[in-house]
Design an enzyme around this catalytic site. Structure first.
Site, PDB file in Angstrom:
ATOM      1  N   THR A   9      30.286 -28.114  32.214  1.00  0.00           N
ATOM      2  CA  THR A   9      30.961 -28.780  31.202  1.00  0.00           C
ATOM      3  C   THR A   9      30.540 -28.171  29.859  1.00  0.00           C
ATOM      4  O   THR A   9      31.042 -28.513  28.531  1.00  0.00           O
ATOM      5  CB  THR A   9      30.216 -30.300  31.196  1.00  0.00           C
ATOM      6  OG1 THR A   9      28.971 -30.273  31.109  1.00  0.00           O
ATOM      7  CG2 THR A   9      30.928 -31.035  32.096  1.00  0.00           C
ATOM      8  N   ASN A  11      29.848 -24.732  26.953  1.00  0.00           N
ATOM      9  CA  ASN A  11      30.706 -23.867  26.408  1.00  0.00           C
ATOM     10  C   ASN A  11      31.023 -22.728  27.383  1.00  0.00           C
ATOM     11  O   ASN A  11      31.992 -22.170  27.361  1.00  0.00           O
ATOM     12  CB  ASN A  11      29.695 -22.953  25.041  1.00  0.00           C
ATOM     13  CG  ASN A  11      30.147 -24.025  24.027  1.00  0.00           C
ATOM     14  OD1 ASN A  11      31.006 -24.816  23.749  1.00  0.00           O
ATOM     15  ND2 ASN A  11      29.513 -23.534  22.727  1.00  0.00           N
ATOM     16  N   SER A  38      26.698 -36.481  33.539  1.00  0.00           N
ATOM     17  CA  SER A  38      28.180 -36.146  33.764  1.00  0.00           C
ATOM     18  C   SER A  38      28.358 -36.491  35.166  1.00  0.00           C
ATOM     19  O   SER A  38      29.512 -36.182  35.671  1.00  0.00           O
ATOM     20  CB  SER A  38      28.298 -34.746  33.516  1.00  0.00           C
ATOM     21  OG  SER A  38      28.187 -34.467  32.192  1.00  0.00           O
ATOM     22  N   ARG A  96      16.287 -12.019  32.845  1.00  0.00           N
ATOM     23  CA  ARG A  96      16.779 -10.946  32.399  1.00  0.00           C
ATOM     24  C   ARG A  96      15.874  -9.680  32.502  1.00  0.00           C
ATOM     25  O   ARG A  96      16.306  -8.428  32.839  1.00  0.00           O
ATOM     26  CB  ARG A  96      17.207 -11.054  31.111  1.00  0.00           C
ATOM     27  CG  ARG A  96      18.589 -11.812  30.875  1.00  0.00           C
ATOM     28  CD  ARG A  96      19.011 -11.776  29.636  1.00  0.00           C
ATOM     29  NE  ARG A  96      20.202 -12.954  29.357  1.00  0.00           N
ATOM     30  CZ  ARG A  96      20.458 -13.491  28.174  1.00  0.00           C
ATOM     31  NH1 ARG A  96      19.922 -13.125  27.273  1.00  0.00           N
ATOM     32  NH2 ARG A  96      21.256 -14.527  28.120  1.00  0.00           N
ATOM     33  N   CYS A 127      24.706 -12.154  24.958  1.00  0.00           N
ATOM     34  CA  CYS A 127      26.136 -11.932  24.419  1.00  0.00           C
ATOM     35  C   CYS A 127      26.040 -10.860  23.429  1.00  0.00           C
ATOM     36  O   CYS A 127      27.099 -10.010  23.399  1.00  0.00           O
ATOM     37  CB  CYS A 127      26.569 -13.466  23.646  1.00  0.00           C
ATOM     38  SG  CYS A 127      25.267 -14.080  22.866  1.00  0.00           S
ATOM     39  N   GLN A 154      26.398 -13.692  14.329  1.00  0.00           N
ATOM     40  CA  GLN A 154      26.804 -14.502  15.531  1.00  0.00           C
ATOM     41  C   GLN A 154      27.518 -15.906  15.166  1.00  0.00           C
ATOM     42  O   GLN A 154      26.743 -16.616  14.554  1.00  0.00           O
ATOM     43  CB  GLN A 154      25.499 -14.391  16.534  1.00  0.00           C
ATOM     44  CG  GLN A 154      25.075 -13.158  16.683  1.00  0.00           C
ATOM     45  CD  GLN A 154      23.655 -13.058  17.508  1.00  0.00           C
ATOM     46  OE1 GLN A 154      22.886 -12.268  17.369  1.00  0.00           O
ATOM     47  NE2 GLN A 154      23.703 -13.940  18.522  1.00  0.00           N
ATOM     48  N   SER A 157      29.083 -20.830  18.583  1.00  0.00           N
ATOM     49  CA  SER A 157      29.232 -21.230  19.904  1.00  0.00           C
ATOM     50  C   SER A 157      28.032 -20.567  20.661  1.00  0.00           C
ATOM     51  O   SER A 157      27.941 -20.975  21.840  1.00  0.00           O
ATOM     52  CB  SER A 157      30.635 -20.911  20.449  1.00  0.00           C
ATOM     53  OG  SER A 157      30.648 -19.684  20.242  1.00  0.00           O
ATOM     54  N   LYS A 211      15.464  -9.340  22.359  1.00  0.00           N
ATOM     55  CA  LYS A 211      16.601  -9.382  23.568  1.00  0.00           C
ATOM     56  C   LYS A 211      17.201  -8.252  23.425  1.00  0.00           C
ATOM     57  O   LYS A 211      17.469  -7.486  24.392  1.00  0.00           O
ATOM     58  CB  LYS A 211      17.380 -10.647  23.762  1.00  0.00           C
ATOM     59  CG  LYS A 211      16.482 -11.887  24.383  1.00  0.00           C
ATOM     60  CD  LYS A 211      17.491 -13.173  24.507  1.00  0.00           C
ATOM     61  CE  LYS A 211      16.972 -14.092  23.588  1.00  0.00           C
ATOM     62  NZ  LYS A 211      17.977 -15.025  23.263  1.00  0.00           N
ATOM     63  N   HIS A 239      31.636 -13.076  18.039  1.00  0.00           N
ATOM     64  CA  HIS A 239      30.224 -12.302  17.422  1.00  0.00           C
ATOM     65  C   HIS A 239      30.641 -11.069  16.844  1.00  0.00           C
ATOM     66  O   HIS A 239      31.776 -10.197  17.527  1.00  0.00           O
ATOM     67  CB  HIS A 239      29.377 -11.976  18.289  1.00  0.00           C
ATOM     68  CG  HIS A 239      28.578 -13.270  18.790  1.00  0.00           C
ATOM     69  ND1 HIS A 239      28.558 -14.457  18.365  1.00  0.00           N
ATOM     70  CD2 HIS A 239      27.360 -13.294  19.922  1.00  0.00           C
ATOM     71  CE1 HIS A 239      27.741 -15.308  19.090  1.00  0.00           C
ATOM     72  NE2 HIS A 239      27.074 -14.491  19.822  1.00  0.00           N
TER      73      HIS A 239
HETATM   74  N1  LIG Z   1      27.111 -19.625  24.482  1.00  0.00           N
HETATM   75  C1  LIG Z   1      27.021 -18.101  24.502  1.00  0.00           C
HETATM   76  O1  LIG Z   1      27.532 -17.263  23.807  1.00  0.00           O
HETATM   77  C2  LIG Z   1      26.062 -17.740  25.511  1.00  0.00           C
HETATM   78  C3  LIG Z   1      26.157 -16.280  25.892  1.00  0.00           C
HETATM   79  C4  LIG Z   1      25.475 -15.785  26.994  1.00  0.00           C
HETATM   80  C5  LIG Z   1      24.711 -16.869  27.546  1.00  0.00           C
HETATM   81  N2  LIG Z   1      24.445 -17.850  27.357  1.00  0.00           N
HETATM   82  C6  LIG Z   1      23.508 -18.769  28.067  1.00  0.00           C
HETATM   83  O2  LIG Z   1      24.224 -19.505  28.962  1.00  0.00           O
HETATM   84  C7  LIG Z   1      23.703 -20.844  29.060  1.00  0.00           C
HETATM   85  C8  LIG Z   1      24.513 -22.033  28.903  1.00  0.00           C
HETATM   86  O3  LIG Z   1      24.959 -22.050  27.332  1.00  0.00           O
HETATM   87  P1  LIG Z   1      26.213 -22.905  26.876  1.00  0.00           P
HETATM   88  O4  LIG Z   1      26.452 -22.328  25.398  1.00  0.00           O
HETATM   89  O5  LIG Z   1      27.096 -22.986  27.788  1.00  0.00           O
HETATM   90  O6  LIG Z   1      25.214 -24.316  26.740  1.00  0.00           O
HETATM   91  P2  LIG Z   1      26.101 -25.914  26.586  1.00  0.00           P
HETATM   92  O7  LIG Z   1      27.202 -25.808  25.973  1.00  0.00           O
HETATM   93  O8  LIG Z   1      25.063 -26.752  25.867  1.00  0.00           O
HETATM   94  O9  LIG Z   1      26.079 -26.316  28.161  1.00  0.00           O
HETATM   95  C9  LIG Z   1      24.934 -26.633  28.748  1.00  0.00           C
HETATM   96  C10 LIG Z   1      25.571 -27.069  30.183  1.00  0.00           C
HETATM   97  O10 LIG Z   1      24.419 -27.298  31.056  1.00  0.00           O
HETATM   98  C11 LIG Z   1      24.348 -28.570  31.710  1.00  0.00           C
HETATM   99  N3  LIG Z   1      23.220 -29.208  31.945  1.00  0.00           N
HETATM  100  C12 LIG Z   1      22.338 -29.632  31.275  1.00  0.00           C
HETATM  101  N4  LIG Z   1      20.987 -30.080  31.644  1.00  0.00           N
HETATM  102  C13 LIG Z   1      21.546 -30.172  32.872  1.00  0.00           C
HETATM  103  C14 LIG Z   1      20.929 -30.748  34.445  1.00  0.00           C
HETATM  104  N5  LIG Z   1      19.651 -31.434  34.205  1.00  0.00           N
HETATM  105  N6  LIG Z   1      21.484 -30.202  35.545  1.00  0.00           N
HETATM  106  C15 LIG Z   1      22.671 -29.615  35.493  1.00  0.00           C
HETATM  107  N7  LIG Z   1      23.400 -29.243  34.390  1.00  0.00           N
HETATM  108  C16 LIG Z   1      22.917 -29.580  33.329  1.00  0.00           C
HETATM  109  C17 LIG Z   1      25.154 -29.467  30.808  1.00  0.00           C
HETATM  110  O11 LIG Z   1      25.904 -30.576  31.038  1.00  0.00           O
HETATM  111  P3  LIG Z   1      26.276 -31.956  30.468  1.00  0.00           P
HETATM  112  O12 LIG Z   1      27.570 -31.591  29.839  1.00  0.00           O
HETATM  113  O13 LIG Z   1      26.279 -32.761  31.692  1.00  0.00           O
HETATM  114  O14 LIG Z   1      25.102 -32.182  29.414  1.00  0.00           O
HETATM  115  C18 LIG Z   1      26.293 -28.517  30.198  1.00  0.00           C
HETATM  116  O15 LIG Z   1      27.514 -28.291  31.239  1.00  0.00           O
HETATM  117  C19 LIG Z   1      22.450 -20.755  28.124  1.00  0.00           C
HETATM  118  O16 LIG Z   1      21.389 -20.425  28.776  1.00  0.00           O
HETATM  119  C20 LIG Z   1      22.870 -19.891  27.289  1.00  0.00           C
HETATM  120  O17 LIG Z   1      21.544 -19.357  26.395  1.00  0.00           O
HETATM  121  C21 LIG Z   1      25.148 -18.578  26.579  1.00  0.00           C
END
Ligand SMILES: NC(=O)c1ccc[n+]([C@@H]2O[C@H](COP(=O)([O-])OP(=O)(O)OC[C@H]3O[C@@H](n4cnc5c(N)ncnc54)[C@H](OP(=O)(O)O)[C@@H]3O)[C@@H](O)[C@H]2O)c1
Length: 334
Positions: A9, A11, A38, A96, A127, A154, A157, A211, A239
């Site tokens: 769910t 980003n 969820s 990583r 990213c 950056q 999102s 990083k 970005h």
């Molecule tokens: N955004 C970027 O550009 C980017 C790029 C590279 C890497 N990342 C990495 O990717 C990861 C996710 O980032 P995001 O931006 O997608 O974060 P986000 O939008 O905050 O989404 C977090 C997700 O994790 C789920 N979650 C939270 N607690 C959980 C639990 N206890 N058990 C199972 N699922 C759980 C949430 O579910 P609910 O909706 O149910 O709360 C949601 O689906 C991070 O580590 C981030 O650093 C992000």
């Protein structure tokens, strides 16, 4: 092949679904996992409704690949458990820099993927690092990069869906002359820029800057010197990076441009006229990384400047993760 997406769910998670569909990634069963709040909610994918399940209820032996995009603390606890039963592709920063875990950008270091067998875990890079190394790889192969100075711009999102909501709400409040509060950022993000992403390190740099340095060395070449300033800007998706590069070998700017023009996953848009470059607002939803403003830096021998823009949720996260899964399937699971 069966797959699971943890954090579906979020980003990155919802973009993984989008990429699986666009690339027509073939699988049999799909399991969608999010937080307890969820559980039971439904997500529709390819005209089928899927009920969300929780991590503690899921048996990872049902899938061959599990994408994790639920953040570092969830990864720290759950990836070691899941990887006993399946291969995990993790988007968080947690694994990583583990020497036994490959950090993969398929166009740059596909040969490192074989190390997944060490722990059944593959890390997806940061990213900002992914779009950087994509553009650096071909020119490093040809002219050998000595030093890189980078400033990032950056989008919000990159720090999750809550940060996107904050930018939207803060922008509206300010335009309506209402008071605003910062929740997910250390300062006001609307109509502002913030030179601080992730926590501070002892030397005054931030973890995001660190990083970029260590991940570039691990993915591309440990001999490259890199210094970064990472800045959050009030852009929703995409970005941008301003990059200064010094090479060890003599360069020819025409050869550099030709080399970049054939960089896998990239496209050069570099016309010396109004609008002859790419900006983040133009690339939301785009799989390509764009390179613009390529020019010699005449203040230093064998140096250039360039501007690189990419969708951080796609090549910077979901697309790269699905491409890793494709490579894994083709080389090792088929
Ligand atoms: N955004 C970027 O550009 C980017 C790029 C590279 C890497 N990342 C990495 O990717 C990861 C996710 O980032 P995001 O931006 O997608 O974060 P986000 O939008 O905050 O989404 C977090 C997700 O994790 C789920 N979650 C939270 N607690 C959980 C639990 N206890 N058990 C199972 N699922 C759980 C949430 O579910 P609910 O909706 O149910 O709360 C949601 O689906 C991070 O580590 C981030 O650093 C992000």
């Amino acid at each position: 092949m069966n797959i699971a997406i943890v954090g579906v769910t979020g980003n990155v998670g919802r973009k993984i679904l989008e990429v699986l569909e666009k690339l027509n990634f073939k699988f049999d069963q799909l399991y969608l996992i999010a937080s307890d709040q969820s559980i039971g909610k439904k997500i529709s994918f390819k005209k089928k409704d899927y009920s969300l399940v929780g991590l503690s209820d899921f048996d990872f032996s049902k899938v061959q690949i599990a994408f994790f995009s639920a953040g570092s603390s969830i990864a720290e606890k759950w990836v070691p458990i899941a990887s006993k039963k399946t291969i995990v592709i993790d988007n968080s920063k947690h694994f990583r820099m583990d020497d036994n875990i490959p950090l993969i950008v398929p166009e740059v270091n596909p040969e490192s993927l074989k190390q997944y067998k060490n722990k059944n875990i593959i890390a997806n890079a940061n990213c900002s690092t992914i779009q950087l190394v994509l553009a650096l790889k071909p020119i490093h192969d040809q002219f050998k990069i000595k030093r890189v100075v980078i400033s990032t711009y950056q989008s919000v999102s990159g720090s999750g869906k809550k940060s996107m909501v904050e930018l939207e709400e803060q922008t509206k409040s300010i335009l309506e002359n209402k008071k605003t509060k910062s929740k997910n950022f250390t300062k006001q993000i609307a109509f502002n820029v913030i030179p601080h992403i992730d926590s501070f390190m002892n030397d005054g740099s931030t973890k995001e800057e660190w990083k970029m340095v260590v991940e570039t060395k691990k993915i591309l070449d440990p001999s490259i010197n890199l210094t970064a300033t990472c800045v959050r800007v009030p852009v929703f998706v995409g970005h941008a990076e301003s990059i200064n590069i010094e090479f060890s070998n003599n360069i020819d700017i025409i050869k550099i441009k030709n080399c970049l023009a054939s960089a896998p996953g990239c496209k050069v848009v570099d016309e010396h006229k109004d609008g002859g470059y790419i900006t983040p607002a133009e690339i939301d939803g785009d799989f390509t990384t764009y390179i613009s403003r390529i020019r010699e830096d005449k203040t230093q021998k064998n140096s250039i400047n360039m501007w690189v823009v990419s969708d951080n949720l796609l090549k910077g996260a979901a697309l790269n993760a699905v491409q890793i899964a494709q490579l894994l399937y083709e080389k090792y699971l088929k």
